[in-house]
Design a protein around this motif. Sequence first.
Motif, PDB file in Angstrom:
ATOM      1  N   GLU A 190     -13.409  58.778  42.300  1.00 54.05           N
ATOM      2  CA  GLU A 190     -12.294  58.722  43.253  1.00 54.05           C
ATOM      3  C   GLU A 190     -12.324  57.414  44.042  1.00 54.05           C
ATOM      4  OE1 GLU A 190     -11.843  63.482  44.221  1.00 54.05           O
ATOM      5  OE2 GLU A 190     -13.537  62.377  45.100  1.00 54.05           O
ATOM      6  N   LEU A 191     -13.521  56.958  44.390  1.00 55.30           N
ATOM      7  CA  LEU A 191     -13.658  55.675  45.076  1.00 55.30           C
ATOM      8  C   LEU A 191     -13.181  54.539  44.166  1.00 55.30           C
ATOM      9  CD1 LEU A 191     -14.591  53.917  47.434  1.00 55.30           C
ATOM     10  CD2 LEU A 191     -16.900  53.984  46.444  1.00 55.30           C
ATOM     11  N   ASP A 192     -13.554  54.582  42.893  1.00 54.16           N
ATOM     12  CA  ASP A 192     -13.090  53.573  41.945  1.00 54.16           C
ATOM     13  C   ASP A 192     -11.560  53.548  41.871  1.00 54.16           C
ATOM     14  OD1 ASP A 192     -15.632  52.678  41.291  1.00 54.16           O
ATOM     15  OD2 ASP A 192     -15.775  53.874  39.462  1.00 54.16           O
ATOM     16  N   ARG A 193     -10.947  54.732  41.854  1.00 54.92           N
ATOM     17  CA  ARG A 193      -9.484  54.793  41.803  1.00 54.92           C
ATOM     18  C   ARG A 193      -8.872  54.209  43.083  1.00 54.92           C
ATOM     19  NH1 ARG A 193      -5.443  59.901  41.806  1.00 54.92           N
ATOM     20  NH2 ARG A 193      -3.550  58.677  41.613  1.00 54.92           N
ATOM     21  N   ILE A 195     -10.227  51.931  45.057  1.00 55.09           N
ATOM     22  CA  ILE A 195     -10.405  50.481  44.992  1.00 55.09           C
ATOM     23  C   ILE A 195      -9.340  49.860  44.092  1.00 55.09           C
ATOM     24  CG2 ILE A 195     -11.930  48.641  44.158  1.00 55.09           C
ATOM     25  CD1 ILE A 195     -14.294  50.412  45.144  1.00 55.09           C
ATOM     26  N   SER A 196      -9.083  50.481  42.952  1.00 57.57           N
ATOM     27  CA  SER A 196      -8.063  49.981  42.031  1.00 57.57           C
ATOM     28  C   SER A 196      -6.681  49.987  42.675  1.00 57.57           C
ATOM     29  CB  SER A 196      -8.064  50.825  40.755  1.00 57.57           C
ATOM     30  OG  SER A 196      -7.052  50.384  39.877  1.00 57.57           O
ATOM     31  N   GLU A 197      -6.339  51.088  43.334  1.00 53.74           N
ATOM     32  CA  GLU A 197      -5.023  51.183  43.983  1.00 53.74           C
ATOM     33  C   GLU A 197      -4.900  50.194  45.142  1.00 53.74           C
ATOM     34  OE1 GLU A 197      -2.377  52.835  42.903  1.00 53.74           O
ATOM     35  OE2 GLU A 197      -3.535  53.600  41.208  1.00 53.74           O
ATOM     36  N   LEU A 198      -5.984  50.004  45.898  1.00 52.58           N
ATOM     37  CA  LEU A 198      -5.969  49.006  46.973  1.00 52.58           C
ATOM     38  C   LEU A 198      -5.807  47.606  46.388  1.00 52.58           C
ATOM     39  CD1 LEU A 198      -8.775  50.393  49.314  1.00 52.58           C
ATOM     40  CD2 LEU A 198      -6.318  50.329  49.805  1.00 52.58           C
ATOM     41  N   GLY A 199      -6.449  47.349  45.245  1.00 55.31           N
ATOM     42  CA  GLY A 199      -6.289  46.067  44.571  1.00 55.31           C
ATOM     43  C   GLY A 199      -4.853  45.841  44.133  1.00 55.31           C
ATOM     44  N   ASN A 200      -4.200  46.902  43.616  1.00 55.49           N
ATOM     45  CA  ASN A 200      -2.782  46.797  43.242  1.00 55.49           C
ATOM     46  C   ASN A 200      -1.920  46.478  44.450  1.00 55.49           C
ATOM     47  OD1 ASN A 200      -3.353  47.380  40.560  1.00 55.49           O
ATOM     48  ND2 ASN A 200      -2.892  49.554  40.767  1.00 55.49           N
ATOM     49  N   ALA A 201      -2.192  47.139  45.573  1.00 55.78           N
ATOM     50  CA  ALA A 201      -1.423  46.886  46.793  1.00 55.78           C
ATOM     51  C   ALA A 201      -1.641  45.456  47.282  1.00 55.78           C
ATOM     52  CB  ALA A 201      -1.822  47.890  47.881  1.00 55.78           C
ATOM     53  N   ARG A 202      -2.899  45.005  47.251  1.00 58.76           N
ATOM     54  CA  ARG A 202      -3.199  43.645  47.681  1.00 58.76           C
ATOM     55  C   ARG A 202      -2.484  42.635  46.787  1.00 58.76           C
ATOM     56  NH1 ARG A 202      -5.889  39.099  47.260  1.00 58.76           N
ATOM     57  NH2 ARG A 202      -6.861  38.215  49.125  1.00 58.76           N
ATOM     58  N   SER A 203      -2.484  42.896  45.491  1.00 55.52           N
ATOM     59  CA  SER A 203      -1.824  42.011  44.540  1.00 55.52           C
ATOM     60  C   SER A 203      -0.339  41.864  44.869  1.00 55.52           C
ATOM     61  CB  SER A 203      -2.011  42.556  43.124  1.00 55.52           C
ATOM     62  OG  SER A 203      -1.356  41.761  42.187  1.00 55.52           O
ATOM     63  N   GLN A 204       0.305  42.957  45.214  1.00 50.40           N
ATOM     64  CA  GLN A 204       1.720  42.899  45.582  1.00 50.40           C
ATOM     65  C   GLN A 204       1.919  42.119  46.879  1.00 50.40           C
ATOM     66  OE1 GLN A 204       3.530  46.795  45.687  1.00 50.40           O
ATOM     67  NE2 GLN A 204       2.565  47.378  43.757  1.00 50.40           N
ATOM     68  N   MET A 205       1.011  42.306  47.837  1.00 53.18           N
ATOM     69  CA  MET A 205       1.149  41.649  49.134  1.00 53.18           C
ATOM     70  C   MET A 205       0.993  40.133  49.033  1.00 53.18           C
ATOM     71  SD  MET A 205      -0.887  44.387  51.518  1.00 53.18           S
ATOM     72  CE  MET A 205      -0.482  43.652  53.096  1.00 53.18           C
ATOM     73  N   VAL A 206       0.152  39.647  48.112  1.00 57.82           N
ATOM     74  CA  VAL A 206      -0.091  38.211  48.006  1.00 57.82           C
ATOM     75  C   VAL A 206       0.689  37.556  46.871  1.00 57.82           C
ATOM     76  CG1 VAL A 206      -2.400  38.400  49.026  1.00 57.82           C
ATOM     77  CG2 VAL A 206      -2.147  38.440  46.534  1.00 57.82           C
ATOM     78  N   SER A 207       1.543  38.317  46.199  1.00 56.39           N
ATOM     79  CA  SER A 207       2.220  37.819  45.003  1.00 56.39           C
ATOM     80  C   SER A 207       3.050  36.568  45.252  1.00 56.39           C
ATOM     81  CB  SER A 207       3.084  38.903  44.369  1.00 56.39           C
ATOM     82  OG  SER A 207       4.155  39.249  45.231  1.00 56.39           O
ATOM     83  N   GLU A 208       3.562  36.380  46.440  1.00 56.55           N
ATOM     84  CA  GLU A 208       4.393  35.209  46.719  1.00 56.55           C
ATOM     85  C   GLU A 208       3.672  34.170  47.562  1.00 56.55           C
ATOM     86  OE1 GLU A 208       8.271  36.411  48.039  1.00 56.55           O
ATOM     87  OE2 GLU A 208       8.517  37.764  46.335  1.00 56.55           O
ATOM     88  N   GLN A 209       2.395  34.380  47.800  1.00 59.12           N
ATOM     89  CA  GLN A 209       1.607  33.408  48.561  1.00 59.12           C
ATOM     90  C   GLN A 209       0.936  32.429  47.604  1.00 59.12           C
ATOM     91  OE1 GLN A 209      -1.250  35.345  51.088  1.00 59.12           O
ATOM     92  NE2 GLN A 209       0.276  36.619  52.093  1.00 59.12           N
ATOM     93  N   ALA A 210       0.615  31.252  48.114  1.00 58.75           N
ATOM     94  CA  ALA A 210      -0.119  30.273  47.314  1.00 58.75           C
ATOM     95  C   ALA A 210      -1.525  30.819  47.057  1.00 58.75           C
ATOM     96  CB  ALA A 210      -0.206  28.943  48.061  1.00 58.75           C
ATOM     97  N   GLN A 211      -2.051  30.563  45.868  1.00 60.53           N
ATOM     98  CA  GLN A 211      -3.402  30.996  45.550  1.00 60.53           C
ATOM     99  C   GLN A 211      -4.404  30.149  46.332  1.00 60.53           C
ATOM    100  OE1 GLN A 211      -4.422  31.496  41.478  1.00 60.53           O
ATOM    101  NE2 GLN A 211      -2.559  32.584  40.970  1.00 60.53           N
TER     102      GLN A 211
END
Length: 129
Positions: A37-40, A42-58
């Motif tokens: 459940e923790l792995d899931r 972490i994965s979902e938080l990673g997906n959310a983070r990815s969406q939040m930074v999608s338009e920011q410079a790397q």
Amino acid sequence: MPDFEITIQVAQDRKVMAIELAALGRPSQRLILELNELDRLISELGNARSQMVSEQAQPDLESDETTISTVANAKWCIRVSPPAVALFAFNHPKFGPVGLMLPKDQITKIVSFLTDRFILQPTQSVEKH
């Protein structure tokens, strides 16, 4: 968003962990998770983070200002799908199994760089790629 405190504890038997969130002025909420459940989460938080930074410079990975979560002596593997790509995967202690797909031109650049630095010039290099 309201200010909050977060507390994370791993049980002594290491089979579950607890996350406790306490928004200021409100009762705290406790969530007990097993490893899968923790792995899931972490994965979902990673997906959310990815969406939040999608338009920011790397971030500039060559900058000393950039913090990088590093791993030493990790179990790793390389899977090749010639002629186009290779997968470099490793077990990150914080995030579990992670990897990156490298296209042929990047693989060639990495192999050339490492060959030059470790085989042809066995001295230490400060050059970054």
